[in-house]
Design a protein around this motif. Structure first.
Motif, PDB file in Angstrom:
ATOM      1  N   ILE A 163       0.782  -1.271  -0.436  1.00  0.00           N
ATOM      2  CA  ILE A 163      -0.106  -0.290  -0.228  1.00  0.00           C
ATOM      3  C   ILE A 163       0.915   1.434   0.013  1.00  0.00           C
ATOM      4  O   ILE A 163       0.517   2.435  -1.212  1.00  0.00           O
ATOM      5  CB  ILE A 163      -0.719  -0.238   1.027  1.00  0.00           C
ATOM      6  N   GLU A 164       1.693   1.368   0.780  1.00  0.00           N
ATOM      7  CA  GLU A 164       2.637   2.532   0.631  1.00  0.00           C
ATOM      8  C   GLU A 164       3.595   2.984  -0.263  1.00  0.00           C
ATOM      9  O   GLU A 164       3.702   3.856  -1.368  1.00  0.00           O
ATOM     10  CB  GLU A 164       4.222   2.214   2.032  1.00  0.00           C
ATOM     11  N   ALA A 165       4.135   1.580  -0.892  1.00  0.00           N
ATOM     12  CA  ALA A 165       4.649   1.525  -2.450  1.00  0.00           C
ATOM     13  C   ALA A 165       3.647   2.332  -3.497  1.00  0.00           C
ATOM     14  O   ALA A 165       3.742   3.064  -4.301  1.00  0.00           O
ATOM     15  CB  ALA A 165       4.909   0.120  -2.929  1.00  0.00           C
ATOM     16  N   ASP A 166       2.518   1.882  -3.449  1.00  0.00           N
ATOM     17  CA  ASP A 166       1.202   2.380  -4.367  1.00  0.00           C
ATOM     18  C   ASP A 166       0.980   3.887  -3.919  1.00  0.00           C
ATOM     19  O   ASP A 166       0.832   4.530  -5.077  1.00  0.00           O
ATOM     20  CB  ASP A 166      -0.198   1.542  -4.125  1.00  0.00           C
ATOM     21  N   LYS A 167       1.096   4.289  -2.682  1.00  0.00           N
ATOM     22  CA  LYS A 167       0.465   5.666  -2.346  1.00  0.00           C
ATOM     23  C   LYS A 167       2.042   6.328  -2.911  1.00  0.00           C
ATOM     24  O   LYS A 167       1.663   7.125  -4.119  1.00  0.00           O
ATOM     25  CB  LYS A 167       0.970   5.845  -1.360  1.00  0.00           C
ATOM     26  N   THR A 168       3.337   5.465  -2.964  1.00  0.00           N
ATOM     27  CA  THR A 168       4.714   6.795  -3.079  1.00  0.00           C
ATOM     28  C   THR A 168       4.006   6.324  -5.329  1.00  0.00           C
ATOM     29  O   THR A 168       4.745   7.857  -5.442  1.00  0.00           O
ATOM     30  CB  THR A 168       5.680   6.279  -3.242  1.00  0.00           C
TER      31      THR A 168
END
Length: 724
Positions: A58-63
């Motif tokens: 999720i954090e990677a997708d946000k970034t």
């Protein structure tokens, strides 16, 4: 998964089970009492791993800007097949609790918090931790917090979960030894029936493995499981239902699983009120085999038995007494009840796949009559024979049956007989399975039978792609090995030079090391020449095929033949690398002996040399493994093309044959694959791996030694209890 990885998992499984058994021994609990609490800890560890992995995604997708920067919701985690765990339910939180905090209460709170937040698990998670000592629970939590488990994938945890279910099953914690379906058999069924839409039923769902593997298949196609299928299951024991619901939840799945005896009960209804009977898109199961004493009166009017009862017998009762309980009519073997049920649940386009006793496919009398009627429907599609030792707890062979009610007219009277008894990978002395490639190759035969030749060619193309990928990595692994070899050889060469001016070492001692170094140099010269030939050949092959993998059969054959000499050179390179290591290790041993002379010791760092030998052995193993990997994928292509040279279905003696209904009738309606495929001609195994054979023998020896130790300890314990 590589053989080494499998061996590592086996070690982890053994260590974890030893910890669980320690818990039982110290708590004086029965197997049934400690089964669920221990599995609950495994559930929390696995759920935390999946939660943390999903959070990273999720954090990677946000970034990357794929999702907006907003507060996270449950759907974000469910989409990634994970639970959005409350803080108090995360494994790390429990481990960091101060020693004064009662761990048993914290575990109950952790389970309750998950149930409150995830309705399908309400009332399903274990909460009987109060019967354990906090110290034991803390030790157990820490054992499941090893580095290997903190980074373990779902597949690894799946094996561990299955292993624990198996061990508890053996001890009687689950249905007095009822066994669970090996994942590789579930994968085989999934690959044949391809359950990617609609209603999926498992009337004997056990721990839910059929549903989990179906989700893997759907996600491999790039689809969302919960948007594509609805899972329905029945299971006769409440404890096993809890295991199944935990298994589904930890994979981010949901299903309607109910407690029922499927011989008598058909509880489910679709959302529109229709029964599952006649409305399922897919049926999958591993039912208990050879169940006797099924009450015939309770099922004789069941609409799930369109072919009638497979045969009825009556109990003899007590002599001279008219005891209706003892004289009731029973079905002496429930196998064909299951088979009829599975067929009856299907809609007019449905498919079924299930595990069945190998005795059922040729059973006689009333069972043969049911089988005849079943064959005459034209819905029997694929029969696969599996050798013994695929189950964790029983050594029995089995067969995988597959129905397809939407078979095209040209195949309506045909059945694919596939005898896979000679295809297996040895995991331990007692357990076999299929490698991913063996499973893919078996699936490719089904594709050819169905006229899906493009999928067969696609698999060969995939193997060519993997072959190129592994070939591209070979130069780097060889470089690492050579760098380590050069460092060690230079150290040994410098030491040999320093020895020339030392009179304390005899000429004979010096010459032994010099001769060994000369032999090493000669071997290095031959190695470099062959290395250049191999790497040049690999570079040329990759230049011709890497960017344009052939998709047509003639071109794929040409690619395979082009790699043939490179495969042979790779085998030769493996032998040369092993030789170089043995020679330099021998030189090192000689240098160690000379360095024992006090005046010579200052010119030689024994510790550094020992460290370099150990490191070189690791680099050797990696280089050898890489060379073998490229050749391994080439062998998969050879296996497929030699058996199906035209990329068309054909009979292969000892392996497969498409048979007609007339042939089945002539064989007393038998559906046993081995009766039709014949015997494979003897083959010379040119790829015989002596080292792997020795590893297999070592595995067996380790298992036997462990069993001998356990038996000796048990005997000693019995003697002590007898006061002997």
């Amino acid at each position: 998964m590589t053989t080494n990885a499998l061996h590592n998992i086996t070690k982890i499984e053994d260590n974890l089970w030893e910890a669980a058994d320690q818990l039982r021994a110290n708590s004086k609990l029965t197997s049934s009492e400690y089964c669920m609490p221990v599995l609950g800890v495994i559930f929390l560890r696995h759920a935390t791993n999946r939660y943390e992995a999903a959070l990273r995604q999720i954090e990677a997708d946000k970034t990357a800007g794929k999702i907006p920067n907003r507060p996270l919701v449950k759907a974000d985690f469910i989409k990634r097949r994970a639970l959005m765990l409350p803080e108090q339910s995360r494994y790390g939180y429990l481990l960091k609790l101060p020693s004064g905090k009662k761990l048993k209460e914290a575990l109950v709170e952790a389970m309750s918090a998950i149930e409150d937040d995830f309705e399908p698990l309400a009332g399903q998670l274990p909460k009987d931790y109060h019967i354990f000592d906090d110290t034991l629970l803390e030790d157990l939590l820490r054992i499941f917090d090893s580095e290997a488990l903190r980074t373990a994938s779902g597949d690894v945890f799946g094996r561990i979960y299955e292993y624990f279910l198996m061990k508890f099953s053996i001890q009687g914690a689950q249905d007095n030894g009822e066994f669970f379906t090996p994942p590789v058999l579930v994968q085989t069924i999934v690959n044949v029936i391809e359950p990617d839409h609609g209603v999926v039923l498992d009337p004997a769902c056990g721990s839910g493995g059929m549903f989990v593997q179906s989700s893997h298949f759907i996600e491999h196609e790039g689809l969302d499981t919960m948007q594509r299928v609805t899972f329905y299951g029945q299971e006769r024991t409440a404890t096993t239902i809890r295991l199944a619901k935990m298994n589904l939840a930890v994979h981010g799945l949901e299903g309607d699983i109910r407690e029922a005896n499927s011989f008598y009960d058909d509880l489910h209804r679709l959302q529109d009120g229709r029964p599952l009977w006649g409305n399922c898109d897919f049926v999958m199961a591993n039912p208990p085999f050879n169940v006797d004493m099924v009450d015939a009166d309770r099922i004789k009017g069941d609409r799930r038995l369109p072919f009638g009862l497979p045969g009825i017998s009556k109990g003899k009762g007590k002599k001279g007494e008219n005891d209706p309980k003892k004289n009731k009519a029973t079905v002496s073997n429930g196998n064909y009840l299951w088979i009829s049920y599975f067929h009856s649940y299907l809609n007019d386009k449905g498919r079924a796949g299930f595990v069945m006793s190998s005795q059922a496919s040729s059973a006689g009398h009333g069972e043969a009559e049911v089988r005849r009627k079943l064959v005459e429907t034209g819905d029997v599609d694929v029969m696969i024979a599996i050798r013994s030792n695929f189950f964790y707890t029983r050594t029995v062979p089995c067969e995988l049956w597959h129905f397809d009610r939407a078979k095209p007219e040209e195949r309506k009277d045909q059945v694919l007989m596939l005898d896979a008894r000679n295809i297996y990978r040895k995991v331990t002395r007692k357990i076999y399975d299929f490698s991913p490639e063996q499973l893919a190759n078996l699936t490719a035969i089904v594709w050819l039978y169905r006229g899906q030749n493009h999928r067969f060619l696609g698999l060969v193309q995939d193997y060519l792609g993997k072959l190129n990928e592994e070939a591209a990595t070979i130069p780097g692994e060889l470089d690492r090995f050579e760098n380590g070899l050069n460092e060690l050889r230079d150290q040994l060469g410098d030491f040999a030079e320093d020895l020339k001016d030392l009179e304390v070492a005899t000429t004979e001692q010096k010459s032994v090391l010099d001769d060994a170094l000369a032999e090493l140099k000669t071997a290095e010269t031959a190695y470099r020449d062959d290395r250049k030939s191999l790497l040049d050949g690999l570079a040329n092959f990759r230049r011709d095929y890497q960017d344009a993998l052939p998709s047509e059969n003639p071109d794929q054959h040409a690619a395979r033949e082009a790699f043939e000499p490179l495969s042979e050179k790779s085998k030769g390179m493996v032998k040369q690398i092993d030789l170089l290591y043995k020679l330099v290790a021998r030189c090192t041993q000689l240098a160690h002996e000379l360095a024992a002379i006090e005046e010579a010791s200052e010119f030689y760092d024994r510790r550094l040399a020992g460290k370099r030998v150990k490191q070189l052995d690791e680099e050797r193993k990696l280089a050898v493994e890489q060379l073998k990997l490229a050749a391994y994928f080439h062998r998969q292509i050879v296996w497929l093309q030699e058996r199906f040279p035209e990329a068309q279905m054909r009979a292969v003696p000892g392996l497969c044959k498409v048979i007609s209904r007339a042939e089945i009738e002539a064989a007393d309606w038998s559906l046993t694959p081995g009766r039709y495929v014949g015997v494979a001609p003897p083959e010379v195994d040119e790829d015989f791996d002596f080292e792997q054979t020795l590893r297999d023998i070592h595995i067996e020896l380790v298992d036997l030694n462990r069993e001998a130790f356990e038996l000796a300890a048990k005997i000693q314990e019995n003697f002590e209890e007898l006061g002997i």
